[in-house]
Design a protein around this motif. Structure first.
Motif, PDB file in Angstrom:
ATOM      1  N   LYS A  30       0.836  -1.207   0.000  1.00 50.37           N
ATOM      2  CA  LYS A  30       0.000   0.000   0.000  1.00 50.37           C
ATOM      3  C   LYS A  30       0.870   1.256   0.000  1.00 50.37           C
ATOM      4  CE  LYS A  30      -4.137  -1.863   2.292  1.00 50.37           C
ATOM      5  NZ  LYS A  30      -4.968  -1.865   3.523  1.00 50.37           N
ATOM      6  N   MET A  32       3.901   1.548  -1.206  1.00 49.06           N
ATOM      7  CA  MET A  32       4.543   1.708  -2.522  1.00 49.06           C
ATOM      8  C   MET A  32       3.553   2.226  -3.559  1.00 49.06           C
ATOM      9  SD  MET A  32       7.351  -1.309  -2.786  1.00 49.06           S
ATOM     10  CE  MET A  32       8.091  -0.596  -4.244  1.00 49.06           C
ATOM     11  N   LEU A  33       2.301   1.774  -3.459  1.00 51.11           N
ATOM     12  CA  LEU A  33       1.285   2.273  -4.391  1.00 51.11           C
ATOM     13  C   LEU A  33       0.964   3.751  -4.138  1.00 51.11           C
ATOM     14  CD1 LEU A  33      -1.047  -0.863  -4.456  1.00 51.11           C
ATOM     15  CD2 LEU A  33       0.271   0.032  -6.384  1.00 51.11           C
ATOM     16  N   LYS A  34       1.305   4.240  -2.947  1.00 55.54           N
ATOM     17  CA  LYS A  34       1.170   5.681  -2.656  1.00 55.54           C
ATOM     18  C   LYS A  34       2.389   6.460  -3.134  1.00 55.54           C
ATOM     19  CE  LYS A  34      -1.309   5.373   1.765  1.00 55.54           C
ATOM     20  NZ  LYS A  34      -2.438   6.261   1.520  1.00 55.54           N
ATOM     21  N   GLY A  35       3.390   5.743  -3.613  1.00 54.21           N
ATOM     22  CA  GLY A  35       4.618   6.405  -4.038  1.00 54.21           C
ATOM     23  C   GLY A  35       5.656   6.512  -2.930  1.00 54.21           C
TER      24      GLY A  35
ATOM     25  N   GLU B 145      -7.336   3.951  -2.363  1.00 57.86           N
ATOM     26  CA  GLU B 145      -6.249   4.280  -1.428  1.00 57.86           C
ATOM     27  C   GLU B 145      -6.814   4.638  -0.057  1.00 57.86           C
ATOM     28  OE1 GLU B 145      -3.145   6.913  -2.990  1.00 57.86           O
ATOM     29  OE2 GLU B 145      -3.029   7.822  -1.008  1.00 57.86           O
ATOM     30  N   LEU B 254       4.628  -1.087 -11.684  1.00 57.22           N
ATOM     31  CA  LEU B 254       5.337  -0.941 -10.421  1.00 57.22           C
ATOM     32  C   LEU B 254       5.541  -2.357  -9.908  1.00 57.22           C
ATOM     33  CD1 LEU B 254       6.313   0.885  -8.042  1.00 57.22           C
ATOM     34  CD2 LEU B 254       3.981   0.776  -7.165  1.00 57.22           C
ATOM     35  N   ILE B 256       6.514  -5.000  -7.309  1.00 49.94           N
ATOM     36  CA  ILE B 256       6.679  -5.133  -5.858  1.00 49.94           C
ATOM     37  C   ILE B 256       6.857  -6.605  -5.536  1.00 49.94           C
ATOM     38  CG2 ILE B 256       5.625  -4.704  -3.603  1.00 49.94           C
ATOM     39  CD1 ILE B 256       3.911  -2.512  -4.959  1.00 49.94           C
ATOM     40  N   ARG B 263       0.355  -0.444 -15.037  1.00 50.04           N
ATOM     41  CA  ARG B 263      -0.137   0.869 -15.475  1.00 50.04           C
ATOM     42  C   ARG B 263      -0.132   0.837 -17.000  1.00 50.04           C
ATOM     43  NH1 ARG B 263      -1.078   0.656 -10.905  1.00 50.04           N
ATOM     44  NH2 ARG B 263      -0.716   2.252  -9.339  1.00 50.04           N
ATOM     45  N   MET B 280       2.539   8.135 -10.109  1.00 52.26           N
ATOM     46  CA  MET B 280       3.035   9.225  -9.267  1.00 52.26           C
ATOM     47  C   MET B 280       4.492   9.554  -9.548  1.00 52.26           C
ATOM     48  SD  MET B 280       1.363   8.220  -5.668  1.00 52.26           S
ATOM     49  CE  MET B 280      -0.398   8.002  -5.518  1.00 52.26           C
ATOM     50  N   MET B 283       7.896   7.387  -8.721  1.00 47.49           N
ATOM     51  CA  MET B 283       7.733   5.931  -8.812  1.00 47.49           C
ATOM     52  C   MET B 283       8.771   5.342  -9.762  1.00 47.49           C
ATOM     53  SD  MET B 283       3.727   4.838  -8.977  1.00 47.49           S
ATOM     54  CE  MET B 283       2.789   4.608  -7.471  1.00 47.49           C
TER      55      MET B 283
END
Lengths: 63, 368
Positions: A30, A32-35, B145, B254, B256, B263, B280, B283
């Motif tokens: 979470k 990382m997905l927020k930057g 989020e 991204l 992880i 994206r 963002m 990133m």
């Protein structure tokens, strides 16, 4: 000032995961997905106000 | 059987709902989830569905194609009914303004009251959330989020579609149709559950760091300090003019723990790239390359089956870009057949949710 981001990341993970490894992974994702990549911050990292704001908000919302 | 499915593709909404209800007539559902083509008038289809199952909580959304056990469909309606054994408890909330966070926090206060537990203490191993959200709102990233900030419970779902018209998408609950809204369902299943997040891409290890972006307009101006379009084209080894031809097979992600959160590029605008979800600044993304969607999806289903010791139902939120890719390759029947053995419903989405908002992915809720 430096290191506050690292401290807050650790606090959020501790507060939310309570030592559950599965939840720790989810919370890091979470972030990382927020930057916010937890691996990029240590006690020497400058206190970027924009990132601190994101982390403060994350702490505030989980009650 | 605690979970059953039915579908119909009759021309009239009345006839289709009648056929669905007959298909599920041996069942007294606690919850009915449905996904419907926009050939059915939104205000009509949700009312008919609620009337057909008066004793159940009923919710759903409009689609860009439907999935049911063994088949990918178009211009149809699919439904999944859950018994009280499958879903022990649930609370359904409609968030009517996606841009006002107070509406979302109010929904979570209702969940707390319903489950008599503060959100921070609701056990994510015993609860799961489903989100269905307006697919043209452009608000999914911030919304999911915020949900992730409010709870440790995993919310999984998709953005409603409208059969590729890109005019209006709808979410449905309690017999009503909503736009600029989301349906949130907090479930306490009576059976074990797990999640599938599958995207058929491998990381090429070519870094594209976002150095200038406007996350709210989903626009990336620069990768690696260079104009985004030129930088993406160089990473592919092609020209800016030809770069869009590679968008489907080479999105960026991204990555992880080895897992890409995709994206998808949508179009080139001047020297920038517009994406289907926000990216963002800061990133560190990576160029991806497509792999075999049928093999990857089958493996994911097999893994979930092994983890749970069997599967009694799958809800599949499958990206429209995956559906278009399958259609182009003539593989929609093969994809549908992957779900032949399991009660399954799903739809082609305008975006998928799992921890965040993602593209070119199938997110699935899997019940034992």
């Amino acid at each position: 000032m430096a290191g506050k981001i690292r401290q807050m990341i650790d606090l959020i993970i501790h507060q939310r995961a309570k030592n559950n490894p599965m939840l720790e992974r989810v919370i890091k994702t979470k972030l990382m997905l927020k930057g916010v990549n937890p691996k990029k911050f240590d006690m020497e990292s400058p206190d970027d106000p924009a990132i601190l704001l994101k982390l403060e908000r994350m702490m505030q919302m989980f009650k | 059987m605690h979970i059953q499915t039915a579908f119909s593709n009759k021309d009239s909404a009345e006839a289709s709902v009648r056929e669905l209800a007959e298909g599920l007539s041996a069942f007294d559902p606690k919850l009915v989830l449905f996904f419907a083509s926009t050939k059915y008038i939104p205000a009509n289809i949700c009312q008919l569905m609620q009337n057909a199952f008066p004793g159940a909580e009923v919710f759903g959304c409009s689609t860009a194609g439907e999935i049911v056990s063994g088949q990918m469909l178009t211009n149809a309606i699919v439904a999944m009914a859950f018994s009280a054994e499958a879903i022990k408890d649930l609370s359904l909330q409609v968030v009517q303004d996606l841009h006002d966070e107070q509406h979302l926090t109010n929904a979570f206060k209702v969940f707390e009251t319903h489950f008599k537990t503060p959100m921070a203490d609701i056990d994510p191993t015993e609860h799961v959330g489903i989100i269905l959200i307006d697919g043209l709102s452009g608000a999914e990233e911030g919304f999911i989020e915020s949900i992730g900030d409010l709870t440790n419970v995993t919310f999984i779902g998709g953005s409603a579609g409208d059969d590729l018209k890109f005019a209006a998408t709808h979410v449905y609950a309690n017999g009503k149709s909503y736009q600029n809204a989301a349906i949130l369902a907090m479930l306490k299943p009576g059976v074990d559950f797990t999640f599938i997040k599958t995207q058929s891409f491998r990381d090429l290890g070519i870094p594209l760091e976002v150095t200038k972006a406007d996350e709210f307009s989903r626009e990336v101006m620069e990768f690696n300090g260079q104009p985004a379009a030129a930088s993406y084209a160089a990473a592919i080894g092609t020209t800016v003019d030809k770069a869009p031809e590679h968008f489907i097979q080479n999105p960026i992600g991204l990555v992880i723990d080895g897992e890409p959160y995709v994206r998808s590029p949508q179009q080139i605008k001047d020297s920038s790239i517009l994406f289907y979800c926000s990216v963002m600044e800061g990133m560190e993304l990576s160029l991806l390359e497509s792999t075999d969607m049928l093999d990857d999806t089958k493996q994911s289903i097999d893994q979930a089956k092994e983890e749970l010791g069997g599967i009694s139902g799958i809800v599949n939120f499958n990206c429209i870009l995956r559906t278009l890719d399958l259609t182009q390759k003539g593989q929609t029947q093969d994809y549908g057949k992957l779900f032949s053995a399991v009660p399954t419903i799903g739809f082609s989405t305008y975006g998928e949710q799992f921890l965040g908002h993602i593209n070119q992915t199938a997110t699935m809720l899997v019940f034992k």
